[in-house]
Structures are given as structure tokens and as C-alpha cells.
Write a protein that holds these residues in place. Structure first.
Motif, PDB file in Angstrom:
ATOM      1  N   ILE A  53       0.827  -1.205   0.000  1.00 55.52           N
ATOM      2  CA  ILE A  53       0.000   0.000   0.000  1.00 55.52           C
ATOM      3  C   ILE A  53       0.864   1.259   0.000  1.00 55.52           C
ATOM      4  CG2 ILE A  53      -1.847   1.232   1.182  1.00 55.52           C
ATOM      5  CD1 ILE A  53      -2.632  -1.537   0.105  1.00 55.52           C
ATOM      6  N   ASP A  54       1.675   1.400   1.020  1.00 55.58           N
ATOM      7  CA  ASP A  54       2.567   2.549   1.129  1.00 55.58           C
ATOM      8  C   ASP A  54       3.978   2.115   0.743  1.00 55.58           C
ATOM      9  OD1 ASP A  54       0.984   3.792   4.174  1.00 55.58           O
ATOM     10  OD2 ASP A  54       0.395   3.927   2.063  1.00 55.58           O
ATOM     11  N   ARG A  86      -0.432   5.817   0.107  1.00 52.80           N
ATOM     12  CA  ARG A  86      -1.388   5.657  -0.991  1.00 52.80           C
ATOM     13  C   ARG A  86      -2.685   6.404  -0.738  1.00 52.80           C
ATOM     14  NH1 ARG A  86      -2.796   0.447  -4.642  1.00 52.80           N
ATOM     15  NH2 ARG A  86      -4.439   1.436  -5.877  1.00 52.80           N
ATOM     16  N   GLY A 133      -1.929  10.148  -1.042  1.00 50.64           N
ATOM     17  CA  GLY A 133      -0.795  10.517  -1.872  1.00 50.64           C
ATOM     18  C   GLY A 133       0.210  11.381  -1.151  1.00 50.64           C
ATOM     19  N   SER A 167       7.522   9.477  -6.343  1.00 44.03           N
ATOM     20  CA  SER A 167       6.257   9.392  -7.058  1.00 44.03           C
ATOM     21  C   SER A 167       5.928   7.929  -7.293  1.00 44.03           C
ATOM     22  CB  SER A 167       6.322  10.149  -8.391  1.00 44.03           C
ATOM     23  OG  SER A 167       7.308   9.595  -9.229  1.00 44.03           O
ATOM     24  N   ARG A 168       4.692   7.696  -7.711  1.00 42.72           N
ATOM     25  CA  ARG A 168       4.282   6.305  -7.901  1.00 42.72           C
ATOM     26  C   ARG A 168       3.338   6.217  -9.092  1.00 42.72           C
ATOM     27  NH1 ARG A 168       2.081   2.284  -3.083  1.00 42.72           N
ATOM     28  NH2 ARG A 168       1.838   0.420  -4.339  1.00 42.72           N
ATOM     29  N   ASP A 169       3.538   5.198  -9.880  1.00 40.99           N
ATOM     30  CA  ASP A 169       2.628   4.860 -10.971  1.00 40.99           C
ATOM     31  C   ASP A 169       1.835   3.659 -10.498  1.00 40.99           C
ATOM     32  OD1 ASP A 169       1.390   3.801 -13.267  1.00 40.99           O
ATOM     33  OD2 ASP A 169       2.957   4.578 -14.564  1.00 40.99           O
ATOM     34  N   TRP A 170       0.597   3.932 -10.054  1.00 40.84           N
ATOM     35  CA  TRP A 170      -0.209   2.858  -9.478  1.00 40.84           C
ATOM     36  C   TRP A 170      -0.503   1.757 -10.500  1.00 40.84           C
ATOM     37  CZ3 TRP A 170      -0.081   3.615  -4.525  1.00 40.84           C
ATOM     38  CH2 TRP A 170      -0.039   4.908  -4.025  1.00 40.84           C
ATOM     39  N   ASN A 214       2.474  -0.403 -10.789  1.00 39.91           N
ATOM     40  CA  ASN A 214       3.031  -0.891  -9.510  1.00 39.91           C
ATOM     41  C   ASN A 214       4.505  -0.543  -9.367  1.00 39.91           C
ATOM     42  OD1 ASN A 214       0.627  -2.149  -8.556  1.00 39.91           O
ATOM     43  ND2 ASN A 214       0.990  -3.836  -9.969  1.00 39.91           N
ATOM     44  N   VAL A 272       7.318   2.561  -8.057  1.00 39.93           N
ATOM     45  CA  VAL A 272       7.611   3.794  -7.348  1.00 39.93           C
ATOM     46  C   VAL A 272       8.941   4.336  -7.853  1.00 39.93           C
ATOM     47  CG1 VAL A 272       8.776   2.682  -5.401  1.00 39.93           C
ATOM     48  CG2 VAL A 272       7.684   4.911  -5.085  1.00 39.93           C
ATOM     49  N   GLU A 308      -0.839  -0.115   4.890  1.00 42.86           N
ATOM     50  CA  GLU A 308      -1.215   1.289   4.997  1.00 42.86           C
ATOM     51  C   GLU A 308      -0.849   1.853   6.372  1.00 42.86           C
ATOM     52  OE1 GLU A 308      -5.311   1.833   4.286  1.00 42.86           O
ATOM     53  OE2 GLU A 308      -5.204   4.010   4.177  1.00 42.86           O
TER      54      GLU A 308
END
Length: 120
Positions: free
Chosen positions: A31-32, A52, A55, A70-73, A76, A78, A100
């Protein structure tokens, strides 16, 4: 769950690097996410983290204004964009992920590390 970090290398002072960390396997468990770094003989140091839920992003004082997480969900993955690199940024960088709102140093999953060397 596996975390694969990449993007490290040898750069000059003031250069930039972008680290990536791809999550595979049961990615829904992650999650994080965050980045730590470690210099031989020293404790692992928190660098940056991203929650997450909202953000929210967190940074060590030593990298604020220079590094961006940054993250591209969808992928998957980071990222850690590192600008204005200094010799003291030299370390092995590890990505980590977990539940989380977990404390950053209690993340369940850790990548293998990628070496960043900043030469003066």
C-alpha cells in the motif's frame, strides 16, 4: 511479493538520477512505499515515502527540495527522482513497501538495493 530496484549508477556532483522500484507478485499487499539508503557501517536511513491513501509524501530533511518520490499505481512502480546530487548521497538505496500507515522502518517488503555513487 518482490520489489526490484534499478537506476543506480556513478554520477558527478550536481547530476540527476531516477531510481525505479517495480512491485511484482501480490502487489495489492503493498500500500505505502518508501526509499531508504545505507552507507557501509551506518544504519539504514529513511529518504522518502509516499502514502497511498492521500498521496502524501514525506522526505528526510537532507533531501527535501532535491528528491521527489512518485508512484505509478497502474504499473506498480515507485520512483525516486534525485536532483542536485551530492557526495553525501552516495549509498545503497533500497525501496520498501507495506501496509497502509505502517511506520516506514517496519515495511514488510524490501528490494535488493541499488548503488548510487556521487563523485566529486
Amino acid at each position: 511479493v518482490q520489489l526490484q530496484a534499478s537506476g543506480g549508477g556513478l554520477v558527478q556532483v550536481g547530476d540527476s538520477l531516477r531510481l525505479s522500484c517495480k512491485v511484482s507478485g501480490r502487489a495489492v499487499s503493498v500500500i505505502d512505499m518508501c526509499w531508504f539508503r545505507q552507507v557501509p557501517g551506518m544504519e539504514r536511513e529513511f529518504v522518502a515515502g509516499i502514502r497511498r491513501s492521500a498521496g502524501d509524501k514525506y522526505y528526510a530533511d537532507s533531501v527535501k527540495g532535491r528528491f521527489t518520490i512518485s508512484r505509478d499505481w497502474a504499473k506498480n512502480t515507485v520512483f525516486l527522482q534525485m536532483n542536485s546530487l551530492k557526495p553525501e548521497d552516495t549509498a545503497v538505496y533500497y525501496c520498501a513497501g507495506g501496509r497502509e500507515s505502517s511506520a516506514w522502518n517496519t515495511m514488510n517488503y524490501w528490494g535488493q538495493g541499488t548503488q548510487v555513487t556521487v563523485s566529486s
